[in-house]
Design an enzyme around this catalytic site. Structure first.
Site, short mmCIF file in Angstrom:
data_model
loop_
_atom_site.label_atom_id
_atom_site.label_comp_id
_atom_site.label_asym_id
_atom_site.label_seq_id
_atom_site.Cartn_x
_atom_site.Cartn_y
_atom_site.Cartn_z
N ASN A 176 0.83 -1.20 0.00
CA ASN A 176 0.00 0.00 0.00
C ASN A 176 0.86 1.24 0.00
O ASN A 176 1.95 1.27 0.57
CB ASN A 176 -0.96 0.00 1.19
CG ASN A 176 -0.38 0.64 2.44
OD1 ASN A 176 -0.34 1.86 2.57
ND2 ASN A 176 0.12 -0.18 3.36
N ASN B 44 4.26 7.01 15.07
CA ASN B 44 4.73 6.34 13.85
C ASN B 44 6.02 7.03 13.41
O ASN B 44 5.98 8.16 12.91
CB ASN B 44 3.65 6.44 12.77
CG ASN B 44 4.10 5.88 11.44
OD1 ASN B 44 5.20 5.34 11.32
ND2 ASN B 44 3.25 6.01 10.43
N CYS C 126 8.06 7.72 9.15
CA CYS C 126 7.86 8.83 8.21
C CYS C 126 9.18 9.52 7.92
O CYS C 126 10.07 9.55 8.76
CB CYS C 126 6.93 9.87 8.80
SG CYS C 126 5.46 9.14 9.46
N LYS D 263 6.23 3.27 17.59
CA LYS D 263 6.06 2.20 16.60
C LYS D 263 7.25 2.17 15.66
O LYS D 263 7.50 3.13 14.92
CB LYS D 263 4.76 2.41 15.83
CG LYS D 263 4.50 1.32 14.79
CD LYS D 263 3.10 1.43 14.24
CE LYS D 263 2.82 0.37 13.20
NZ LYS D 263 1.45 0.46 12.69
N ILE E 271 5.92 -4.71 13.79
CA ILE E 271 6.58 -3.85 12.84
C ILE E 271 5.57 -3.06 12.01
O ILE E 271 4.43 -3.47 11.85
CB ILE E 271 7.49 -4.66 11.86
CG1 ILE E 271 6.68 -5.67 11.05
CG2 ILE E 271 8.63 -5.30 12.59
CD1 ILE E 271 7.50 -6.42 9.98
N THR F 110 5.10 -1.48 8.05
CA THR F 110 5.24 -2.23 6.79
C THR F 110 6.69 -2.22 6.28
O THR F 110 7.46 -1.32 6.57
CB THR F 110 4.34 -1.62 5.71
OG1 THR F 110 4.62 -0.23 5.62
CG2 THR F 110 2.87 -1.82 6.05
N GLY G 62 0.71 -8.06 5.75
CA GLY G 62 0.00 -9.32 5.56
C GLY G 62 0.86 -10.53 5.89
O GLY G 62 2.02 -10.39 6.31
N GLY H 18 1.32 -9.44 9.93
CA GLY H 18 0.84 -10.67 9.31
C GLY H 18 -0.03 -11.56 10.18
O GLY H 18 -0.23 -12.73 9.85
C1 LIG Z 1 -3.60 0.21 4.19
C2 LIG Z 1 -2.66 0.37 5.36
C3 LIG Z 1 -2.52 1.61 5.99
C4 LIG Z 1 -1.66 1.77 7.08
N1 LIG Z 1 -1.55 2.98 7.70
C5 LIG Z 1 -0.74 3.14 8.78
C6 LIG Z 1 -0.66 4.39 9.48
O1 LIG Z 1 -1.35 5.36 9.15
N2 LIG Z 1 0.19 4.48 10.55
C7 LIG Z 1 0.93 3.40 10.97
O2 LIG Z 1 1.66 3.53 11.95
N3 LIG Z 1 0.86 2.20 10.35
C8 LIG Z 1 0.05 2.04 9.27
N4 LIG Z 1 -0.03 0.81 8.63
C9 LIG Z 1 0.78 -0.32 9.12
C10 LIG Z 1 -0.03 -1.28 10.00
O3 LIG Z 1 -0.54 -0.64 11.14
C11 LIG Z 1 0.82 -2.50 10.41
O4 LIG Z 1 1.92 -2.06 11.16
C12 LIG Z 1 1.33 -3.29 9.21
O5 LIG Z 1 0.34 -3.35 8.20
C13 LIG Z 1 1.75 -4.72 9.55
O6 LIG Z 1 0.69 -5.46 10.11
P1 LIG Z 1 -0.28 -6.45 9.26
O7 LIG Z 1 0.60 -7.36 8.48
O8 LIG Z 1 -1.13 -7.13 10.29
O9 LIG Z 1 -1.07 -5.55 8.37
C14 LIG Z 1 -0.90 0.65 7.54
C15 LIG Z 1 -1.05 -0.59 6.90
C16 LIG Z 1 -1.91 -0.76 5.83
C17 LIG Z 1 -2.05 -2.11 5.18
#
Ligand SMILES: Cc1cc2nc3c(=O)[nH]c(=O)nc-3n(C[C@H](O)[C@H](O)[C@H](O)COP(=O)(O)O)c2cc1C
Ligand SMILES: Cc1cc2nc3c(=O)[nH]c(=O)nc-3n(C[C@H](O)[C@H](O)[C@H](O)COP(=O)(O)OP(=O)(O)OC[C@H]3O[C@@H](n4cnc5c(N)ncnc54)[C@H](O)[C@@H]3O)c2cc1C
Lengths: 302, 273
Positions: free
Chosen positions: A72, A130, A133, A168, A194, A196, A220, A247
């Site tokens: 994303n 976060n 950035c 984070k 973590i 992404t 994921g 994930g």
């Molecule tokens: C569409 C999307 C938007 C995200 N937006 C943010 C965000 O605004 N701030 C943040 O700290 N992490 C953001 N993340 C990261 C997630 O919070 C998470 O750390 C990451 O997706 C790994 O977990 P997962 O595999 O369960 O998705 C975003 C992830 C996705 C998929």
């Protein structure tokens, strides 16, 4: 003997009724799921990352499915802190679950100012910073890629608020333990990881990157082994609670993180596919504890 | 929140054109609230599997008795190819009904304009159309086989149907917009409302022509989508400046759409691959 396991978690100064949280950016501002998911069953909700001013995000396409994963490049689109407080927070804070506000900025001052604003607002249980950035002032390298910058942001936010402070971490680093220790020393109450993993995809027919932004963040099931390894390392590097993310699709994934020593977990991409999954994950953890005779969540880590 | 996530039984599945299939799923809970223009997110994975990860958005093509929802889809990639192999008797998880549908203006005739697979939601619209309101439909596609089935569906409704193909194998040879200007004469001075769904370049042309005729125009848009519920903000399309619903400059197909007023969209920036 049947036991009724205690799932309550203390992550530093933050008390959660159980260890299952919704991850930032994958549950909107929480209220989008109201009436559909029983949010009050969950330990907490981490809202979409907020900046001082509203952000419009990146041009489309913003998404690409990859094997067992999602790329994303939303570009941190959000309504800005003021509109969050006036339009979203009232309904969210009325729920009996922890409200954790994720913040982002271009400079240390942005983060500090955001934390100062949120510190004055009722109905917020913790701030999650976060640090994935880019630091615009310092040439655009991510705050989270450098122990000094990570520590500077953390210290600035710490000064601006007495709310429980979660930092984070970005996985796009060589040694996660250096960053984890740096933010611990700068005053973080807990760390979560973590975020992404930086990735990309190319459309071979159009002969150009799929995402308009070229790069995106991978999430994921594909990232779970990397996330788990980093959580394991972080748990052993710091003395503050660690929240595991990456994930998690089901209870056994969540249990791997809890066994690695995470105090709590966040469910991200899985909610996008199956909005009710977090509640099922919680039930699965409870079941596992019953079956293995573990009466308190703090007895899970190996 | 009016949508639900249920496991629906596949009761019908068959090919109706080259690479084009219809899929009938029994899901009474979703069928009950479904309106023309709304869509569902369909999970293609067997229980417990994790790939393909995301659900796929499909517009509701028709509804039927006993909780029947019918979808019409084109095989364009891995997900839709997998879906096409599913036999009746199987089941799928389905989330819906999602998004905002078409807003039928009862006081004015309707001009339904569909391109290719984009005709799918217009059949539901035409079947749900108020009896005493006039409707005219224009369907276009590359060639006869692309639109034959959808055209037959619409010919069974009270709609007057006009067809166009790029190669002239069925109906007028040329784009739907050729027929659009002709259809205007049939309304004898009364302004219809345009309801359209189809590929990006067609929608762009329809929107432009509707603006030229000073007609209200509703378009159903597509974008790559992950959740369908407004959680991830992935399905962004550029909003026109000054439109309040695009509070960030972008509209989200799942939450503010998929049906928009054409003037909400910034067509100069609209991606037309
Ligand atoms: C569409 C999307 C938007 C995200 N937006 C943010 C965000 O605004 N701030 C943040 O700290 N992490 C953001 N993340 C990261 C997630 O919070 C998470 O750390 C990451 O997706 C790994 O977990 P997962 O595999 O369960 O998705 C975003 C992830 C996705 C998929
Ligand atoms: C609200 C909405 C309603 C839709 N209704 C229908 C319908 O009724 N019938 C139908 O055939 N299709 C419909 N689509 C498009 C359909 O969702 C995609 O064709 C499908 O997701 C492709 O999946 P795939 O795995 O086969 O293809 P992939 O391998 O994922 O991709 C193949 C191609 O499809 C395109 N694509 C991928 N995902 C999407 C997406 N979510 N939206 C648009 N294009 C996409 C890609 O750009 C790519 O070129 C709709 C899309 C939306 C957003």
């Amino acid at each position: 003997m049947s036991i009724n396991p205690d799932l309550a978690v203390k992550t530093g100064p933050l008390n959660l009724k159980n260890p299952v949280l919704l991850a930032s950016g994958t549950c909107g501002y929480g209220i989008e799921l109201q009436g559909f998911v029983d949010l009050e069953k969950l330990g907490g909700i981490v809202v979409k990352g907020l900046s001082l001013e509203p952000r419009s995000g990146n041009p489309p396409p913003r998404l690409m499915e990859t094997p067992c994963g999602l790329l994303n490049s939303i570009g941190l689109e959000n309504v800005g802190v003021d509109r969050f407080i006036s339009d979203k927070l009232p309904a969210l804070s009325a729920l009996d679950t922890a409200v954790i506000v994720n913040i982002l900025g271009d400079s240390v001052r942005d983060y500090q100012e955001l934390a100062g604003i949120l510190d004055q607002v009722r109905g917020i249980d913790a701030i999650e910073v976060n640090i994935s950035c880019p630091n615009v002032r310092a040439g655009g390298a991510a705050f989270g890629s450098d122990p000094d910058m990570a520590s500077e942001v953390t210290a600035a936010v710490r000064k601006a608020t007495s709310l429980p402070l979660i930092v984070k971490l970005s996985p796009n680093v060589t040694d996660i333990t250096l960053i984890a220790r740096a933010v611990e020393h700068a005053g973080a109450d807990a760390i979560s990881l973590i975020n992404t993993l930086l990735g990309m995809s190319i459309d071979i027919k159009a002969r150009r990157p799929v995402l308009a932004n070229t790069f995106g963040g991978l999430s994921g099931p594909a990232i779970k082994p990397v996330a788990l390894r980093m959580v394991w390392q972080a748990v052993r590097a710091v003395n503050i609670p660690v929240i595991g993310i990456g994930g998690i699709q089901n209870a056994s994934d969540a249990l791997e993180f809890l066994l690695a020593g995470a105090a709590a977990v966040q469910v991200g991409t899985a909610t996008l596919v199956d909005p009710l999954v977090s509640v099922q994950i919680l039930e699965g953890i409870r079941m596992y504890m019953k079956e293995t005779g573990i009466s308190d969540i703090s007895g899970l880590p190996i | 929140m009016k949508y639900l996530d249920v496991r629906g039984l596949v009761v019908a599945h068959g090919q109706v054109g080259p690479g084009t299939h219809i899929l009938g799923i029994r899901a009474p809970e979703i069928r009950k609230g479904a309106k023309p223009g709304q869509f569902c997110m369909i999970d293609l994975k067997p229980p417990g599997a994790i790939d393909p990860l995301l659900r796929r958005p499909l517009s509701i093509h028709r509804v039927g008795p006993k909780g029947l929802l019918i979808f019409m889809y084109k095989v364009v990639g891995r997900g839709t190819a997998l879906l096409s192999q599913l036999s009746p008797g199987g089941s799928l998880r389905i989330l819906g009904p999602l998004g905002n549908g078409f807003r039928i203006d009862q006081s004015r005739p309707g001009l339904l304009i569909g391109g290719g697979i984009g005709t799918a939601p217009l059949v539901f619209l035409s079947e749900a159309w108020p009896k005493d309101v006039e409707q005219v439909a224009i369907i276009g596609g590359r060639t006869r086989a692309d639109i034959e089935y959808a055209a037959r569906c619409l010919e069974d409704t009270p709609s007057r149907v006009h067809l166009a193909t790029d190669d002239g194998s069925l109906g007028h040879k040329g784009p739907v917009t050729d027929l659009m200007s002709r259809a205007m004469e049939m309304f004898e001075g009364r302004s219809p409302v345009v309801y359209s769904c189809g590929p990006g370049p067609m929608l762009k042309a329809v929107a432009r022509m509707a603006a030229d005729f000073n007609l209200e125009c509703q378009v159903s848009l597509e974008a790559r989508m992950a959740c369908g519920m407004g959680l991830c903000l992935g399905c962004a399309v550029p909003g026109s400046r000054g439109d309040d619903s695009a509070d960030s400059g972008y509209l989200h197909v799942c939450r503010e759409g998929p049906v928009f007023r054409a003037d909400q969209v910034s067509w100069e920036d609209y991606p037309c691959p």
